[in-house]
Design a protein around this motif. Sequence first.
Motif, PDB file in Angstrom:
ATOM      1  N   ILE A 133      -8.954  28.054 -18.788  1.00  0.00           N
ATOM      2  CA  ILE A 133      -8.845  26.903 -18.810  1.00  0.00           C
ATOM      3  C   ILE A 133      -7.992  26.086 -19.896  1.00  0.00           C
ATOM      4  O   ILE A 133      -7.430  25.139 -19.675  1.00  0.00           O
ATOM      5  CB  ILE A 133     -10.354  26.479 -18.892  1.00  0.00           C
ATOM      6  CG1 ILE A 133     -11.326  26.853 -17.701  1.00  0.00           C
ATOM      7  CG2 ILE A 133     -10.567  25.042 -19.177  1.00  0.00           C
ATOM      8  CD1 ILE A 133     -10.760  26.260 -16.600  1.00  0.00           C
ATOM      9  N   ARG A 134      -8.008  26.940 -21.097  1.00  0.00           N
ATOM     10  CA  ARG A 134      -7.064  26.317 -22.051  1.00  0.00           C
ATOM     11  C   ARG A 134      -5.634  26.225 -21.511  1.00  0.00           C
ATOM     12  O   ARG A 134      -4.877  25.472 -22.027  1.00  0.00           O
ATOM     13  CB  ARG A 134      -7.157  27.024 -23.379  1.00  0.00           C
ATOM     14  CG  ARG A 134      -8.542  26.708 -24.098  1.00  0.00           C
ATOM     15  CD  ARG A 134      -8.641  27.596 -25.372  1.00  0.00           C
ATOM     16  NE  ARG A 134     -10.033  27.363 -25.884  1.00  0.00           N
ATOM     17  CZ  ARG A 134     -10.725  28.249 -26.649  1.00  0.00           C
ATOM     18  NH1 ARG A 134     -10.011  29.167 -26.926  1.00  0.00           N
ATOM     19  NH2 ARG A 134     -11.710  27.919 -27.263  1.00  0.00           N
ATOM     20  N   TRP A 135      -5.180  27.222 -20.985  1.00  0.00           N
ATOM     21  CA  TRP A 135      -3.586  27.333 -20.492  1.00  0.00           C
ATOM     22  C   TRP A 135      -3.737  26.351 -19.399  1.00  0.00           C
ATOM     23  O   TRP A 135      -2.810  25.746 -19.375  1.00  0.00           O
ATOM     24  CB  TRP A 135      -3.536  28.742 -19.860  1.00  0.00           C
ATOM     25  CG  TRP A 135      -3.080  29.760 -20.729  1.00  0.00           C
ATOM     26  CD1 TRP A 135      -3.811  30.782 -21.274  1.00  0.00           C
ATOM     27  CD2 TRP A 135      -2.184  29.850 -21.731  1.00  0.00           C
ATOM     28  NE1 TRP A 135      -3.371  31.473 -22.008  1.00  0.00           N
ATOM     29  CE2 TRP A 135      -1.851  30.785 -22.556  1.00  0.00           C
ATOM     30  CE3 TRP A 135      -1.152  28.652 -21.968  1.00  0.00           C
ATOM     31  CZ2 TRP A 135      -1.045  31.074 -23.578  1.00  0.00           C
ATOM     32  CZ3 TRP A 135      -0.136  28.980 -22.700  1.00  0.00           C
ATOM     33  CH2 TRP A 135      -0.013  29.954 -23.643  1.00  0.00           C
ATOM     34  N   ASN A 167       4.010  31.011 -14.937  1.00  0.00           N
ATOM     35  CA  ASN A 167       3.948  32.195 -15.017  1.00  0.00           C
ATOM     36  C   ASN A 167       2.891  32.999 -15.449  1.00  0.00           C
ATOM     37  O   ASN A 167       2.195  33.974 -15.046  1.00  0.00           O
ATOM     38  CB  ASN A 167       5.396  32.982 -15.144  1.00  0.00           C
ATOM     39  CG  ASN A 167       6.365  32.505 -14.115  1.00  0.00           C
ATOM     40  OD1 ASN A 167       6.167  31.975 -12.809  1.00  0.00           O
ATOM     41  ND2 ASN A 167       7.609  32.501 -14.694  1.00  0.00           N
ATOM     42  N   HIS A 168       2.921  32.324 -16.729  1.00  0.00           N
ATOM     43  CA  HIS A 168       1.437  33.189 -17.738  1.00  0.00           C
ATOM     44  C   HIS A 168       0.214  33.219 -16.908  1.00  0.00           C
ATOM     45  O   HIS A 168      -0.482  33.890 -17.136  1.00  0.00           O
ATOM     46  CB  HIS A 168       1.817  32.647 -19.110  1.00  0.00           C
ATOM     47  CG  HIS A 168       0.969  33.227 -20.169  1.00  0.00           C
ATOM     48  ND1 HIS A 168       1.169  34.710 -20.431  1.00  0.00           N
ATOM     49  CD2 HIS A 168      -0.364  32.836 -20.846  1.00  0.00           C
ATOM     50  CE1 HIS A 168       0.213  35.057 -21.310  1.00  0.00           C
ATOM     51  NE2 HIS A 168      -0.622  33.953 -21.555  1.00  0.00           N
ATOM     52  N   LEU A 169       0.050  31.921 -16.374  1.00  0.00           N
ATOM     53  CA  LEU A 169      -1.048  31.618 -15.703  1.00  0.00           C
ATOM     54  C   LEU A 169      -1.362  32.546 -14.549  1.00  0.00           C
ATOM     55  O   LEU A 169      -2.509  33.168 -14.257  1.00  0.00           O
ATOM     56  CB  LEU A 169      -1.145  30.339 -15.077  1.00  0.00           C
ATOM     57  CG  LEU A 169      -1.941  29.178 -16.068  1.00  0.00           C
ATOM     58  CD1 LEU A 169      -1.573  27.882 -15.649  1.00  0.00           C
ATOM     59  CD2 LEU A 169      -3.484  29.644 -16.460  1.00  0.00           C
ATOM     60  N   GLU A 170      -0.351  33.106 -13.853  1.00  0.00           N
ATOM     61  CA  GLU A 170      -0.406  33.971 -12.833  1.00  0.00           C
ATOM     62  C   GLU A 170      -0.627  35.414 -13.366  1.00  0.00           C
ATOM     63  O   GLU A 170      -1.553  36.114 -12.595  1.00  0.00           O
ATOM     64  CB  GLU A 170       1.091  33.905 -11.991  1.00  0.00           C
ATOM     65  CG  GLU A 170       1.297  32.676 -11.128  1.00  0.00           C
ATOM     66  CD  GLU A 170       0.379  32.543 -10.239  1.00  0.00           C
ATOM     67  OE1 GLU A 170      -0.301  33.365  -9.454  1.00  0.00           O
ATOM     68  OE2 GLU A 170      -0.043  31.492  -9.929  1.00  0.00           O
ATOM     69  N   SER A 171      -0.353  35.645 -14.364  1.00  0.00           N
ATOM     70  CA  SER A 171      -0.721  36.981 -14.979  1.00  0.00           C
ATOM     71  C   SER A 171      -2.150  36.813 -15.515  1.00  0.00           C
ATOM     72  O   SER A 171      -2.937  37.738 -15.252  1.00  0.00           O
ATOM     73  CB  SER A 171       0.047  37.222 -16.406  1.00  0.00           C
ATOM     74  OG  SER A 171       1.547  37.413 -16.240  1.00  0.00           O
TER      75      SER A 171
END
Length: 137
Positions: free
Chosen positions: A105-107, A16-20
């Motif tokens: 990229i780190r995520w 979900n955080h990546l979507e943000s």
Amino acid sequence: MDPRAASDDIVVWVENHLESWRQIPHYIGVARGKTFDAADEGQFLELKGVIVQELEMILASGECNWPTKDDVHEMMNNIPSLRYISQLNDGALGNVEHQWHLIYIRWHATLGQLKVKYREFEARNPKSGFLSRWTSW
């Protein structure tokens, strides 16, 4: 706490955080083109707040070390508003985009590591059903 439920939560939180995070380049583009209004500015500030809140939840799990809190906060502080971003020169905008890309990229790397970790957990505990949520590996 059930370790399977906790591990499932952290993977979903990071996804979900990546979507943000995926929304940030849109707003950088809107600012670059100077095609934003007050509603866009409000949505951008809301997104930044969501990113910081999600980050705190993820870090509180103790499962993730990258990107660091300082990296994310620095990025958020470097882009305080769309108006501010719209006034940056091309070099500064390039730096913002580069900083975003490094964190993004780190995520992804962190998400991959979590999935490997819990794939191994699933292999040791096949009845957990933990990996059933991820269909596209």
